[in-house]
Design a protein around this motif. Structure first.
Motif, PDB file in Angstrom:
ATOM      1  N   ALA A 102       9.015  15.532  -3.666  1.00 55.20           N
ATOM      2  CA  ALA A 102       8.675  14.186  -3.215  1.00 55.20           C
ATOM      3  C   ALA A 102       7.313  14.238  -2.540  1.00 55.20           C
ATOM      4  N   THR A 103       6.659  13.105  -2.482  1.00 57.68           N
ATOM      5  CA  THR A 103       5.372  13.010  -1.800  1.00 57.68           C
ATOM      6  C   THR A 103       5.244  11.627  -1.186  1.00 57.68           C
ATOM      7  N   HIS A 104       4.250  11.473  -0.303  1.00 54.86           N
ATOM      8  CA  HIS A 104       3.978  10.178   0.304  1.00 54.86           C
ATOM      9  C   HIS A 104       2.721   9.567  -0.303  1.00 54.86           C
ATOM     10  N   VAL A 105       2.716   8.244  -0.390  1.00 49.77           N
ATOM     11  CA  VAL A 105       1.514   7.479  -0.716  1.00 49.77           C
ATOM     12  C   VAL A 105       1.008   6.884   0.595  1.00 49.77           C
ATOM     13  N   GLU A 115       2.074   5.966   6.057  1.00 46.33           N
ATOM     14  CA  GLU A 115       2.379   6.047   4.628  1.00 46.33           C
ATOM     15  C   GLU A 115       2.909   4.698   4.146  1.00 46.33           C
ATOM     16  N   ARG A 116       2.691   4.407   2.854  1.00 42.20           N
ATOM     17  CA  ARG A 116       3.196   3.161   2.262  1.00 42.20           C
ATOM     18  C   ARG A 116       4.622   3.334   1.777  1.00 42.20           C
ATOM     19  N   PHE A 117       4.856   4.403   1.037  1.00 41.24           N
ATOM     20  CA  PHE A 117       6.175   4.698   0.487  1.00 41.24           C
ATOM     21  C   PHE A 117       6.154   6.125  -0.057  1.00 41.24           C
ATOM     22  N   GLY A 140      -3.338   1.529  -5.695  1.00 41.85           N
ATOM     23  CA  GLY A 140      -3.493   1.469  -4.255  1.00 41.85           C
ATOM     24  C   GLY A 140      -2.821   2.632  -3.561  1.00 41.85           C
ATOM     25  N   GLY A 141      -3.489   3.145  -2.538  1.00 39.78           N
ATOM     26  CA  GLY A 141      -2.934   4.250  -1.781  1.00 39.78           C
ATOM     27  C   GLY A 141      -3.503   5.593  -2.188  1.00 39.78           C
ATOM     28  N   HIS A 142      -3.086   6.613  -1.460  1.00 34.71           N
ATOM     29  CA  HIS A 142      -3.649   7.953  -1.623  1.00 34.71           C
ATOM     30  C   HIS A 142      -2.527   8.986  -1.552  1.00 34.71           C
TER      31      HIS A 142
END
Length: 274
Positions: A102-105, A115-117, A140-142
């Protein structure tokens, strides 16, 4: 025809089924993509979960009803209903997929920022640029670059092992919850080995083998595991309610004693040599 793999509702079918099915309407379908971390694929608009689709999964929309879309997944042809809000018609080119469990955006390219999700193993993303240790997404996001790859894995076993401890979830396909066939599909798909979503379809797809080697699939009625070696397997099981290792001989005896056997044998996915 298998409901799970038939791109048709009672009133609409894909154009490819003209002359095969009798339906009031036939459509070419509309391409769309999943834009939320994970979404249930249901057997009816308010039905039960058959499987799940992860962020970035491409689908063909065939029918719509009451805020739901009937779709066929590009990954494996699985059909079902998902919420309209989970889909977008924007299809930037996919460049990478998530290789970490798993990772974060993140909102910004900074691990100390909100984090967004979260995204799960196998999520597909469109990277527009790399900024240091972060990849910027077209949506969108990183995302941390350490959690992405632009090519396939070479061995499905360590992919499956990366999900050890993931909770068991019937029909699950994500780090938040996964079932036996979801684990196998995630591991093989990461290696660019095409794999159906359910264990009976997987058994029908891959050729049987008389010996058990690393990467082979081991089948019981309604269950599948992956061999880590000739003696050890990994599987998502309701027995422990998580992804776990188990000696193959012990599993055969345990499942048979529970009346859930018999062992149906081993099958070897294409692309794996044992």
């Amino acid at each position: 025809m298998d409901r799970r793999l038939t791109p048709a509702t009672d009133r609409v079918a894909l154009d490819s089924l003209r002359g095969v099915l009798d339906r009031p309407s036939f459509v070419p379908g509309q391409p769309a993509r999943v834009i939320i971390p994970v979404v249930d694929l249901l057997d009816a608009p308010e039905g039960r979960r058959d499987r799940q689709l992860n962020f970035g999964a491409d689908v063909t929309v065939i029918d719509r009803e009451a805020g739901m879309s009937f779709v066929r997944a590009a990954l494996d042809g699985y059909c079902g209903w998902i919420a309209d809000t989970a889909l977008s018609g924007s299809l930037p080119p996919i460049t990478h997929r998530v290789t970490a469990p798993a990772t974060h955006v993140y909102l910004e390219p900074d691990m100390k920022r909100p984090e967004r999700f979260s995204l799960s193993l196998g999520a597909r993303v469109s990277v527009t640029q790399i900024q240091g240790r972060f990849a910027t997404l077209a949506t969108g996001g990183h995302v941390p670059v350490q959690h992405l790859a632009d090519g396939p894995a070479g061995d499905p076993v360590p992919v499956a092992e990366s999900l050890l401890g993931t909770p068991y979830l019937w029909g699950g396909n994500s780090r938040a919850g996964i079932d036996c066939s979801g684990l196998v599909q995630a591991a093989l798909t990461a290696c660019d080995i095409a794999c159906p979503g359910d264990s009976d379809l997987q058994r029908a797809t891959f050729a049987p083998t008389d010996t058990i080697a690393r990467g082979d699939l081991l089948f019981w009625p309604g269950h599948v595991a992956m061999a880590v070696s000739a003696d050890l397997m990994i599987h998502a099981t309701a027995w422990t309610m998580c992804v776990t290792f188990e000696p193959i001989r012990d599993a055969i005896a345990r499942i048979d004693a529970a009346g859930e056997g018999p062992f149906l044998g081993a099958h070897r996915p294409g692309g794996i040599t044992g």
